[in-house]
Design a protein around this motif. Structure first.
Motif, PDB file in Angstrom:
ATOM      1  N   THR A   1       0.893  -1.241   0.027  1.00  0.00           N
ATOM      2  CA  THR A   1       0.138  -0.007  -0.032  1.00  0.00           C
ATOM      3  C   THR A   1       0.945   1.299  -0.125  1.00  0.00           C
ATOM      4  O   THR A   1       2.010   1.305   0.391  1.00  0.00           O
ATOM      5  N   ARG A   2       0.385   2.364  -0.702  1.00  0.00           N
ATOM      6  CA  ARG A   2       1.214   3.573  -0.674  1.00  0.00           C
ATOM      7  C   ARG A   2       0.185   4.720  -0.391  1.00  0.00           C
ATOM      8  O   ARG A   2      -1.066   4.574  -0.590  1.00  0.00           O
ATOM      9  N   ASP A   3       0.931   5.763  -0.179  1.00  0.00           N
ATOM     10  CA  ASP A   3       0.278   7.106   0.137  1.00  0.00           C
ATOM     11  C   ASP A   3      -0.493   7.573  -1.269  1.00  0.00           C
ATOM     12  O   ASP A   3      -0.221   7.335  -2.273  1.00  0.00           O
ATOM     13  N   LEU A   4      -1.856   8.020  -1.055  1.00  0.00           N
ATOM     14  CA  LEU A   4      -2.388   8.418  -2.216  1.00  0.00           C
ATOM     15  C   LEU A   4      -2.566   9.922  -2.195  1.00  0.00           C
ATOM     16  O   LEU A   4      -2.683  10.633  -1.072  1.00  0.00           O
ATOM     17  N   ALA A   5      -2.293  10.241  -3.481  1.00  0.00           N
ATOM     18  CA  ALA A   5      -2.542  11.977  -3.940  1.00  0.00           C
ATOM     19  C   ALA A   5      -3.883  12.386  -3.767  1.00  0.00           C
ATOM     20  O   ALA A   5      -4.775  11.441  -3.865  1.00  0.00           O
ATOM     21  N   PRO A   6      -4.307  13.609  -3.532  1.00  0.00           N
ATOM     22  CA  PRO A   6      -5.647  13.840  -3.531  1.00  0.00           C
ATOM     23  C   PRO A   6      -6.207  13.296  -4.826  1.00  0.00           C
ATOM     24  O   PRO A   6      -5.819  13.618  -6.127  1.00  0.00           O
ATOM     25  N   LEU A   7      -7.390  12.928  -4.548  1.00  0.00           N
ATOM     26  CA  LEU A   7      -8.353  12.250  -5.776  1.00  0.00           C
ATOM     27  C   LEU A   7      -7.676  11.196  -6.519  1.00  0.00           C
ATOM     28  O   LEU A   7      -7.941  10.734  -7.561  1.00  0.00           O
ATOM     29  N   GLY A   8      -6.512  10.461  -5.687  1.00  0.00           N
ATOM     30  CA  GLY A   8      -5.840   9.583  -6.709  1.00  0.00           C
ATOM     31  C   GLY A   8      -6.227   8.049  -6.465  1.00  0.00           C
ATOM     32  O   GLY A   8      -7.150   7.739  -5.632  1.00  0.00           O
ATOM     33  N   LEU A   9      -5.654   7.302  -7.251  1.00  0.00           N
ATOM     34  CA  LEU A   9      -6.071   6.004  -7.348  1.00  0.00           C
ATOM     35  C   LEU A   9      -5.153   4.895  -6.899  1.00  0.00           C
ATOM     36  O   LEU A   9      -3.875   5.186  -6.995  1.00  0.00           O
ATOM     37  N   HIS A  10      -5.487   3.693  -6.195  1.00  0.00           N
ATOM     38  CA  HIS A  10      -4.509   2.630  -5.892  1.00  0.00           C
ATOM     39  C   HIS A  10      -5.076   1.470  -6.275  1.00  0.00           C
ATOM     40  O   HIS A  10      -6.115   1.053  -5.929  1.00  0.00           O
ATOM     41  N   GLN A  11      -4.194   0.489  -7.006  1.00  0.00           N
ATOM     42  CA  GLN A  11      -4.477  -0.986  -7.429  1.00  0.00           C
ATOM     43  C   GLN A  11      -4.126  -1.681  -6.241  1.00  0.00           C
ATOM     44  O   GLN A  11      -3.009  -1.930  -6.006  1.00  0.00           O
ATOM     45  N   MET A  12      -5.047  -2.357  -5.681  1.00  0.00           N
ATOM     46  CA  MET A  12      -4.708  -3.413  -4.535  1.00  0.00           C
ATOM     47  C   MET A  12      -4.943  -4.871  -5.112  1.00  0.00           C
ATOM     48  O   MET A  12      -6.042  -5.226  -5.609  1.00  0.00           O
ATOM     49  N   ILE A  13      -4.065  -5.597  -5.061  1.00  0.00           N
ATOM     50  CA  ILE A  13      -3.827  -6.960  -5.662  1.00  0.00           C
ATOM     51  C   ILE A  13      -3.964  -8.069  -4.411  1.00  0.00           C
ATOM     52  O   ILE A  13      -2.946  -8.076  -3.574  1.00  0.00           O
ATOM     53  N   LEU A  14      -5.159  -8.510  -4.321  1.00  0.00           N
ATOM     54  CA  LEU A  14      -5.295  -9.774  -3.208  1.00  0.00           C
ATOM     55  C   LEU A  14      -5.151 -11.142  -4.086  1.00  0.00           C
ATOM     56  O   LEU A  14      -5.695 -11.396  -5.222  1.00  0.00           O
TER      57      LEU A  14
END
Length: 159
Positions: free
Chosen positions: A109-122
């Motif tokens: 996991t990483r910090d998100l910029a304002p209105l940013g996206l993060h792809q989490m793979i499970l």
């Protein structure tokens, strides 16, 4: 529609007044107690509605992540898309995944910029013929998103 609602969310504060009627007597029996209106106690409940910092875009916004049936020893991967709806940078963290390795997070996991996206793979790797269920928390500074992970270990059939 759910994402639009959350992004256009206005914080508010509501109060609800709940009347609590007090009665005189023994309440161990199945009977109605006598009460007087002037002995009513009022409970005031304060309800703040707070905009979450994070929403789940994939899974149609549902926090239930169903891996369905997976053969024992095989691995199935799912990618979840998380979106920040905050005007500030959002720091993400997750609760611990099960120690047996049935469900795992593949990427960091990483910090998100304002209105940013993060792809989490499970990943889901069943060890036995059984139903599996875990709740994993994705935390920010102000809110928590609960992911309900489901999967079923299946034995392969040879025909």
């Amino acid at each position: 529609a759910m994402i639009k609602l959350k992004t256009n969310f206005e914080q508010r504060f509501e109060k609800i007044l709940i009347p609590c009627f007090t009665g005189i007597g023994d309440c161990s029996h199945d009977k109605t107690l006598d009460y007087r209106l002037y002995d009513t106690v009022y409970l005031q409940v304060h309800l703040p509605a707070v905009k979450p910092e994070l929403v789940l875009l994939s899974q149609n916004g549902s926090s239930i992540v169903d891996f369905s049936n997976v053969c024992i020893g095989q691995t199935k991967k799912l990618e979840l898309t998380l979106k920040s709806i905050s005007e500030d940078e959002v720091s993400l963290s997750t609760s611990a995944f099960p120690h047996d390795g049935t469900f795992q997070k593949v990427n960091a996991t990483r910090d998100l910029a304002p209105l940013g996206l993060h792809q989490m793979i499970l990943e889901f790797t069943p060890r036995a013929k059984a139903k599996y269920y875990e709740v994993v928390e994705v935390r920010t500074q102000k809110s928590t998103l609960h992911l309900h992970l489901h999967g079923c270990g299946a034995e392969p059939n040879l025909v």
